[in-house]
Design a protein around this motif. Structure first.
Motif, mmCIF file in Angstrom:
data_model
loop_
_atom_site.group_PDB
_atom_site.id
_atom_site.type_symbol
_atom_site.label_atom_id
_atom_site.label_comp_id
_atom_site.label_asym_id
_atom_site.label_seq_id
_atom_site.Cartn_x
_atom_site.Cartn_y
_atom_site.Cartn_z
ATOM 1 N N PRO A 77 0.819 -1.205 0.000
ATOM 2 C CA PRO A 77 0.000 0.000 0.000
ATOM 3 C C PRO A 77 0.856 1.259 0.000
ATOM 4 C CG PRO A 77 0.164 -0.831 2.230
ATOM 5 C CD PRO A 77 0.897 -1.821 1.350
ATOM 6 N N THR A 78 0.255 2.336 -0.465
ATOM 7 C CA THR A 78 0.848 3.665 -0.369
ATOM 8 C C THR A 78 -0.270 4.640 -0.028
ATOM 9 O OG1 THR A 78 2.632 3.233 -1.941
ATOM 10 C CG2 THR A 78 2.013 5.531 -1.629
ATOM 11 N N LEU A 79 -0.012 5.503 0.938
ATOM 12 C CA LEU A 79 -0.937 6.580 1.262
ATOM 13 C C LEU A 79 -0.378 7.878 0.726
ATOM 14 C CD1 LEU A 79 -1.778 5.836 5.020
ATOM 15 C CD2 LEU A 79 -3.171 5.348 3.010
ATOM 16 N N SER A 80 -1.256 8.731 0.200
ATOM 17 C CA SER A 80 -0.869 10.071 -0.229
ATOM 18 C C SER A 80 -1.839 11.054 0.390
ATOM 19 C CB SER A 80 -0.922 10.213 -1.752
ATOM 20 O OG SER A 80 0.100 9.469 -2.354
ATOM 21 N N LEU A 81 -1.319 12.193 0.795
ATOM 22 C CA LEU A 81 -2.155 13.243 1.360
ATOM 23 C C LEU A 81 -2.193 14.403 0.378
ATOM 24 C CD1 LEU A 81 -0.561 11.769 3.870
ATOM 25 C CD2 LEU A 81 -1.925 13.382 5.155
ATOM 26 N N PHE A 82 -3.404 14.821 0.017
ATOM 27 C CA PHE A 82 -3.615 15.905 -0.934
ATOM 28 C C PHE A 82 -4.353 17.042 -0.260
ATOM 29 C CE2 PHE A 82 -2.900 12.347 -3.714
ATOM 30 C CZ PHE A 82 -2.344 12.870 -4.864
ATOM 31 N N LEU A 83 -3.837 18.242 -0.413
ATOM 32 C CA LEU A 83 -4.494 19.443 0.076
ATOM 33 C C LEU A 83 -4.770 20.331 -1.127
ATOM 34 C CD1 LEU A 83 -5.470 21.070 2.522
ATOM 35 C CD2 LEU A 83 -3.174 22.062 2.658
ATOM 36 N N ASP A 84 -6.041 20.611 -1.362
ATOM 37 C CA ASP A 84 -6.475 21.422 -2.505
ATOM 38 C C ASP A 84 -5.915 20.903 -3.830
ATOM 39 O OD1 ASP A 84 -7.993 23.158 -0.880
ATOM 40 O OD2 ASP A 84 -6.191 24.313 -0.388
ATOM 41 N N GLY A 85 -5.900 19.571 -3.988
ATOM 42 C CA GLY A 85 -5.470 18.950 -5.236
ATOM 43 C C GLY A 85 -3.973 18.748 -5.391
ATOM 44 N N ASP A 86 -3.168 19.256 -4.437
ATOM 45 C CA ASP A 86 -1.711 19.115 -4.502
ATOM 46 C C ASP A 86 -1.245 18.055 -3.513
ATOM 47 O OD1 ASP A 86 -1.343 21.189 -6.392
ATOM 48 O OD2 ASP A 86 -1.454 22.683 -4.785
ATOM 49 N N GLU A 87 -0.428 17.123 -3.999
ATOM 50 C CA GLU A 87 0.093 16.094 -3.106
ATOM 51 C C GLU A 87 1.089 16.723 -2.139
ATOM 52 O OE1 GLU A 87 1.634 11.516 -3.330
ATOM 53 O OE2 GLU A 87 2.262 12.847 -4.946
ATOM 54 N N ARG A 88 0.875 16.509 -0.841
ATOM 55 C CA ARG A 88 1.730 17.076 0.211
ATOM 56 C C ARG A 88 2.677 16.060 0.809
ATOM 57 N NH1 ARG A 88 1.427 22.499 -0.345
ATOM 58 N NH2 ARG A 88 -0.727 23.105 -0.617
ATOM 59 N N MET A 89 2.257 14.775 0.798
ATOM 60 C CA MET A 89 3.097 13.744 1.417
ATOM 61 C C MET A 89 2.712 12.387 0.856
ATOM 62 S SD MET A 89 3.372 12.735 5.411
ATOM 63 C CE MET A 89 4.748 11.781 5.994
ATOM 64 N N ARG A 90 3.697 11.505 0.751
ATOM 65 C CA ARG A 90 3.468 10.124 0.310
ATOM 66 C C ARG A 90 4.096 9.194 1.345
ATOM 67 N NH1 ARG A 90 4.323 8.443 -5.890
ATOM 68 N NH2 ARG A 90 2.604 9.930 -6.041
ATOM 69 N N MET A 91 3.330 8.183 1.757
ATOM 70 C CA MET A 91 3.777 7.261 2.798
ATOM 71 C C MET A 91 3.636 5.823 2.285
ATOM 72 S SD MET A 91 1.764 9.376 5.843
ATOM 73 C CE MET A 91 1.201 7.941 6.616
ATOM 74 N N PRO A 92 4.723 5.211 1.812
ATOM 75 C CA PRO A 92 4.645 3.838 1.318
ATOM 76 C C PRO A 92 4.653 2.826 2.465
ATOM 77 C CG PRO A 92 6.860 4.680 1.034
ATOM 78 C CD PRO A 92 6.036 5.801 1.603
ATOM 79 N N GLY A 93 3.985 1.693 2.232
ATOM 80 C CA GLY A 93 3.999 0.613 3.205
ATOM 81 C C GLY A 93 2.976 0.790 4.310
ATOM 82 N N PHE A 94 2.983 -0.147 5.237
ATOM 83 C CA PHE A 94 2.052 -0.121 6.361
ATOM 84 C C PHE A 94 2.312 1.094 7.238
ATOM 85 C CE2 PHE A 94 1.271 -0.987 10.825
ATOM 86 C CZ PHE A 94 -0.110 -1.182 10.799
ATOM 87 N N GLN A 95 1.236 1.705 7.714
ATOM 88 C CA GLN A 95 1.322 2.837 8.634
ATOM 89 C C GLN A 95 0.375 2.561 9.804
ATOM 90 O OE1 GLN A 95 3.492 5.408 7.873
ATOM 91 N NE2 GLN A 95 3.972 4.244 6.027
ATOM 92 N N SER A 96 0.806 2.865 11.006
ATOM 93 C CA SER A 96 -0.045 2.690 12.179
ATOM 94 C C SER A 96 -1.079 3.817 12.225
ATOM 95 C CB SER A 96 0.789 2.723 13.456
ATOM 96 O OG SER A 96 1.271 4.043 13.687
ATOM 97 N N PRO A 97 -2.155 3.635 12.979
ATOM 98 C CA PRO A 97 -3.118 4.738 13.122
ATOM 99 C C PRO A 97 -2.455 6.027 13.620
ATOM 100 C CG PRO A 97 -4.074 2.725 13.982
ATOM 101 C CD PRO A 97 -2.620 2.431 13.667
#
Length: 108
Positions: A77-97
């Motif tokens: 898995p990969t998580l990405s955080l987008f603010l107003d359509g712009d990617e701010r951060m990408r987090m590959p792999g498992f992430q804890s809550p």
């Protein structure tokens, strides 16, 4: 936290445009790490940290591998955080809550 599944690249782009604070879960169906991450995301979604944000789920088998490659995704898995359509951060792999909540607090 609102949870939406994107089934096409066009829908993905439209949802990013429609929602200002988006946490995107790029995953595959038969991925053990993705299932573990889903448990973390469910905890975050039911808590206060994700209020006002949208969880956008994008499955590789549904939208296609070419779309994942276009985005430069190298693993699920990969998580990405987008603010107003712009990617701010990408987090590959498992992430804890706790890791997900901290990223939301900092970037969204």
């Amino acid at each position: 936290m609102q949870i939406i599944d994107a089934t096409t690249p066009e829908q993905f782009q439209q949802l990013l445009a429609d929602h200002p604070r988006v946490l995107v879960d790029f995953h595959k169906d038969q991925c053990p790490g993705c299932r573990m991450l889903d448990m973390s995301l469910q905890r975050v979604a039911s808590g206060t940290a994700g209020q006002g944000a949208t969880l956008l789920r994008v499955q590789l088998e549904v939208v296609g591998e070419a779309f994942f490659r276009e985005l430069g995704l190298r693993q699920t898995p990969t998580l990405s955080l987008f603010l107003d359509g712009d990617e701010r951060m990408r987090m590959p792999g498992f992430q804890s809550p706790q890791q997900i909540e901290a990223a939301i607090a900092e970037f969204l």
